[in-house]
Design a protein around this motif. Structure first.
Motif, PDB file in Angstrom:
ATOM      1  N   GLU A 187       2.838  22.924   1.279  1.00 54.50           N
ATOM      2  CA  GLU A 187       2.091  23.442   0.055  1.00 54.50           C
ATOM      3  C   GLU A 187       2.711  22.823  -1.185  1.00 54.50           C
ATOM      4  OE1 GLU A 187      -0.623  25.204  -0.107  1.00 54.50           O
ATOM      5  OE2 GLU A 187      -0.636  25.640   1.998  1.00 54.50           O
ATOM      6  N   VAL A 188       3.966  22.614  -1.277  1.00 56.56           N
ATOM      7  CA  VAL A 188       4.812  22.030  -2.497  1.00 56.56           C
ATOM      8  C   VAL A 188       4.432  20.676  -2.322  1.00 56.56           C
ATOM      9  CG1 VAL A 188       6.972  21.408  -3.499  1.00 56.56           C
ATOM     10  CG2 VAL A 188       6.385  23.763  -2.399  1.00 56.56           C
ATOM     11  N   GLN A 189       4.306  19.799  -1.310  1.00 53.54           N
ATOM     12  CA  GLN A 189       4.017  18.445  -1.040  1.00 53.54           C
ATOM     13  C   GLN A 189       2.599  18.424  -1.789  1.00 53.54           C
ATOM     14  OE1 GLN A 189       4.968  17.411   2.638  1.00 53.54           O
ATOM     15  NE2 GLN A 189       7.237  17.674   2.283  1.00 53.54           N
ATOM     16  N   ASN A 190       1.636  19.212  -1.167  1.00 52.31           N
ATOM     17  CA  ASN A 190       0.312  19.070  -1.558  1.00 52.31           C
ATOM     18  C   ASN A 190       0.066  19.199  -3.141  1.00 52.31           C
ATOM     19  OD1 ASN A 190      -2.582  18.815  -1.118  1.00 52.31           O
ATOM     20  ND2 ASN A 190      -2.667  21.099  -1.487  1.00 52.31           N
ATOM     21  N   LEU A 191       0.916  20.123  -3.656  1.00 53.84           N
ATOM     22  CA  LEU A 191       0.721  19.888  -5.142  1.00 53.84           C
ATOM     23  C   LEU A 191       1.447  18.789  -5.878  1.00 53.84           C
ATOM     24  CD1 LEU A 191       1.896  23.733  -6.031  1.00 53.84           C
ATOM     25  CD2 LEU A 191      -0.339  22.880  -6.529  1.00 53.84           C
ATOM     26  N   ALA A 192       2.335  18.419  -5.141  1.00 57.75           N
ATOM     27  CA  ALA A 192       2.931  17.052  -5.890  1.00 57.75           C
ATOM     28  C   ALA A 192       1.772  15.797  -5.613  1.00 57.75           C
ATOM     29  CB  ALA A 192       4.452  16.648  -5.171  1.00 57.75           C
TER      30      ALA A 192
END
Length: 74
Positions: free
Chosen positions: A58-63
């Motif tokens: 999820e964090v990578q998707n946001l980034a």
């Protein structure tokens, strides 16, 4: 409340269907919901659980999709 094997409540913030180029509003709304859900989960997990939310994906998707950091930075 139903919980998974790691002690997290099932569910979470509704994941938006982010288009290939989501709007800034879509991205920030999702990030804010993810922060709130993650904070709630991390505060209410059973004692001894070591896994923190959100998941790295999820964090990578946001980034990558939204060019946003998690959590929000000033």
């Amino acid at each position: 409340m139903a919980r998974d094997a790691n002690g997290f409540a099932l569910g979470g913030p509704p994941r938006p269907s982010l288009a290939e180029h989501p709007t800034k509003t879509q991205c920030t709304t999702y990030r804010d919901a993810l922060v709130a859900w993650s904070n709630y989960q991390d505060q209410h997990r059973p004692a001894g659980s070591t896994n923190l939310l959100p998941m790295s994906g999820e964090v990578q998707n946001l980034a990558f999709t939204c060019n946003l950091t998690y959590p929000a930075t000033p």
